[in-house]
Design an enzyme around this catalytic site. Structure first.
Site, PDB file in Angstrom:
ATOM      1  N   HIS A  89       0.531  -1.240  -0.003  1.00 45.21           N
ATOM      2  CA  HIS A  89      -0.221   0.313  -0.055  1.00 45.21           C
ATOM      3  C   HIS A  89       0.933   1.132   0.050  1.00 45.21           C
ATOM      4  O   HIS A  89       1.396   1.324   1.471  1.00 45.21           O
ATOM      5  CB  HIS A  89      -1.443   0.049   1.414  1.00 45.21           C
ATOM      6  CG  HIS A  89      -1.803   0.735   1.173  1.00 45.21           C
ATOM      7  ND1 HIS A  89      -3.279   1.212   1.802  1.00 45.21           N
ATOM      8  CD2 HIS A  89      -1.807   3.081   1.040  1.00 45.21           C
ATOM      9  CE1 HIS A  89      -3.617   2.059   1.993  1.00 45.21           C
ATOM     10  NE2 HIS A  89      -3.207   3.038   1.104  1.00 45.21           N
ATOM     11  N   HIS A 108       1.836   4.694  -2.214  1.00 41.18           N
ATOM     12  CA  HIS A 108       1.727   6.003  -3.423  1.00 41.18           C
ATOM     13  C   HIS A 108       2.558   6.551  -3.381  1.00 41.18           C
ATOM     14  O   HIS A 108       3.014   7.281  -3.160  1.00 41.18           O
ATOM     15  CB  HIS A 108       0.566   6.686  -2.981  1.00 41.18           C
ATOM     16  CG  HIS A 108      -1.331   6.191  -2.396  1.00 41.18           C
ATOM     17  ND1 HIS A 108      -2.756   6.106  -3.159  1.00 41.18           N
ATOM     18  CD2 HIS A 108      -1.584   5.650  -1.174  1.00 41.18           C
ATOM     19  CE1 HIS A 108      -2.993   5.511  -1.873  1.00 41.18           C
ATOM     20  NE2 HIS A 108      -2.748   5.214  -1.512  1.00 41.18           N
ATOM     21  N   GLU A 153     -11.403   4.267   6.312  1.00 41.57           N
ATOM     22  CA  GLU A 153     -10.184   4.258   6.615  1.00 41.57           C
ATOM     23  C   GLU A 153     -10.512   5.454   7.042  1.00 41.57           C
ATOM     24  O   GLU A 153     -10.817   5.604   8.929  1.00 41.57           O
ATOM     25  CB  GLU A 153      -9.527   4.581   4.985  1.00 41.57           C
ATOM     26  CG  GLU A 153      -8.539   5.779   6.082  1.00 41.57           C
ATOM     27  CD  GLU A 153      -7.064   7.073   4.866  1.00 41.57           C
ATOM     28  OE1 GLU A 153      -7.862   6.232   3.313  1.00 41.57           O
ATOM     29  OE2 GLU A 153      -6.562   6.821   4.208  1.00 41.57           O
TER      30      GLU A 153
HETATM   31  N1  ADE Z   1      -4.210   8.957  -2.071  1.00 37.40           N
HETATM   32  C1  ADE Z   1      -2.737   8.923  -1.204  1.00 37.40           C
HETATM   33  N2  ADE Z   1      -3.196   8.687   0.035  1.00 37.40           N
HETATM   34  C2  ADE Z   1      -4.709   8.063  -0.087  1.00 37.40           C
HETATM   35  C3  ADE Z   1      -4.942   7.509   1.454  1.00 37.40           C
HETATM   36  N3  ADE Z   1      -4.536   7.833   2.371  1.00 37.40           N
HETATM   37  N4  ADE Z   1      -6.408   7.202   1.190  1.00 37.40           N
HETATM   38  C4  ADE Z   1      -7.043   7.222   0.114  1.00 37.40           C
HETATM   39  N5  ADE Z   1      -5.732   8.078  -1.371  1.00 37.40           N
HETATM   40  C5  ADE Z   1      -5.573   7.834  -1.460  1.00 37.40           C
HETATM   41 ZN    ZN Z   2      -3.697   4.692   0.470  1.00 37.09          ZN
END
Ligand code: ADE
Ligand code: ZN
Length: 339
Positions: free
Chosen positions: A17, A19, A200
């Site tokens: 996970h 980005h 989240e």
């Molecule tokens: N894009 C980058 N980080 C993120 C996160 N924690 N939750 C949702 N979208 C994201």
């Molecule tokens: Zn994320």
């Protein structure tokens, strides 16, 4: 370094996970801003770092999308990706499943080809020079429409040989998973591995709905699942992995402190928990810092660390043979460390 810190630093692990846009360190952001003549709200890296104070997911995303403006050329995407992979390899990440957000670039006039060619070049180089395997997961921005998501999805099919999976990220609130059910149906039809952010800022119901409507293999975050005992039982029974990001959760106030994080409780219930860094340039640490801060606050022991590292490969989209190779690396490492 105490012995648990050393053990965490050296254990072979996968990161699932991450980005790539969230690995843009302030120093590189300033450098690229100058190189490309893009003006930024921050005069220097130190000021940027100080400004990274977030109240919630949205306040982070606002800054995160703003910073992507410095990424213009194929070289920029290469520089960004090779910097992450170099750092990850130094932390004994043996396999990384990297998210990228093409819409946050194509919507600024950057060609899809520019983004993917730059990332792919770094991935190929890192595979041979840093001995780290990689898969790319293209994320769809959920604050945009499904129609826009489908447009980028169709465009990406021309680059399918470089893309292993499809994910869903950005603002969970107000953008339920069912908004993207057609897109994920197509993704399955095309044979992609699928994942989605859920639970989240959203509730356990959001995790449940994501599994029911998008049929994803993994849930990104998912920490709010603990509100629903039946859901937890299902995650355990089906061994649906959660890619948990402890530092992100604390910085975005999903939990007030690391001591309050529920990852140990989920692990003890038998949920397939993995530890990841999400957007390390913004949240104060890469994957090892995430393991270490969670371990210190929640009193994780060596066996917990081994379980988390094993889970990271088990939950990956690697073939069974590759998973076994990496699991053997953990076995050898753990055996050597206890001698
Ligand atoms: N894009 C980058 N980080 C993120 C996160 N924690 N939750 C949702 N979208 C994201
Ligand atoms: Zn994320």
């Amino acid at each position: 370094m105490n012995s648990l810190a050393g053990f965490i630093a050296g254990i072979p692990k996968a990161e699932l996970h991450l980005h790539i846009e969230g690995t843009l360190e302030p120093e590189l952001m300033i450098t690229l801003g100058k190189r490309n003549g893009v003006s930024l709200p921050f005069p220097d890296a130190e000021t940027a770092r100080k400004a990274y104070q977030f109240n919630d997911l949205q306040s982070f995303l606002d800054i995160y999308y703003q910073a992507t403006a410095v990424l213009i050329t194929e070289e920029d995407f290469y520089d960004l990706t090779i910097a992450y992979l170099t750092k990850a390899a130094s932390q004994h990440v043996r396999h990384a499943e990297i998210f990228f957000d093409p819409q946050s670039h194509t919507n600024r006039g950057i060609a899809f080809e520019t983004v993917i060619r730059g990332i792919e070049r770094a991935v190929v180089e890192a595979n041979s020079s840093l001995h780290i395997s990689t898969k790319l997961i293209m994320c769809i921005l959920r604050h945009l429409s499904e129609k826009e998501g489908l447009e980028i999805f169709e465009k990406a099919l021309a680059w399918k040989q470089w893309i292993a999976g499809i994910g869903l990220d950005s603002s969970e609130r107000g953008n339920p998973p069912e908004k993207f059910s057609t897109l994920f149906k197509k993704a399955h039809h095309e044979g992609f591995f699928t994942v989605a952010h859920a639970g989240e800022e959203g509730s356990a119901a959001s995790v449940r709905k994501t599994l029911e409507t998008l049929h994803v293999t993994r849930i990104d975050h998912g920490v709010h699942c603990m509100e629903d005992e039946e859901l937890v039982a299902e995650l355990v029974q089906k061994q649906i992995p959660l890619t948990v990001c402890p530092l992100s959760n604390v910085r975005l106030k999903v939990f007030e402190t690391m001591k309050q994080h529920n990852l140990k409780a989920m692990l003890q219930k038998g949920v397939c928990i993995t530890i990841n860094s999400d957007d390390p340039a913004y949240f104060g640490g890469y994957v090892n810092e995430n393991y270490l801060e969670a371990a210190n606050a929640l009193q994780l022991d060596r066996n917990d660390i081994i379980q988390l590292a094993q889970n990271s490969f088990i939950a990956s989209s690697l073939s069974t043979v590759h998973k076994q190779l990496y699991l053997h690396e953990i076995e050898r490492y753990s055996g050597n460390q206890s001698n």
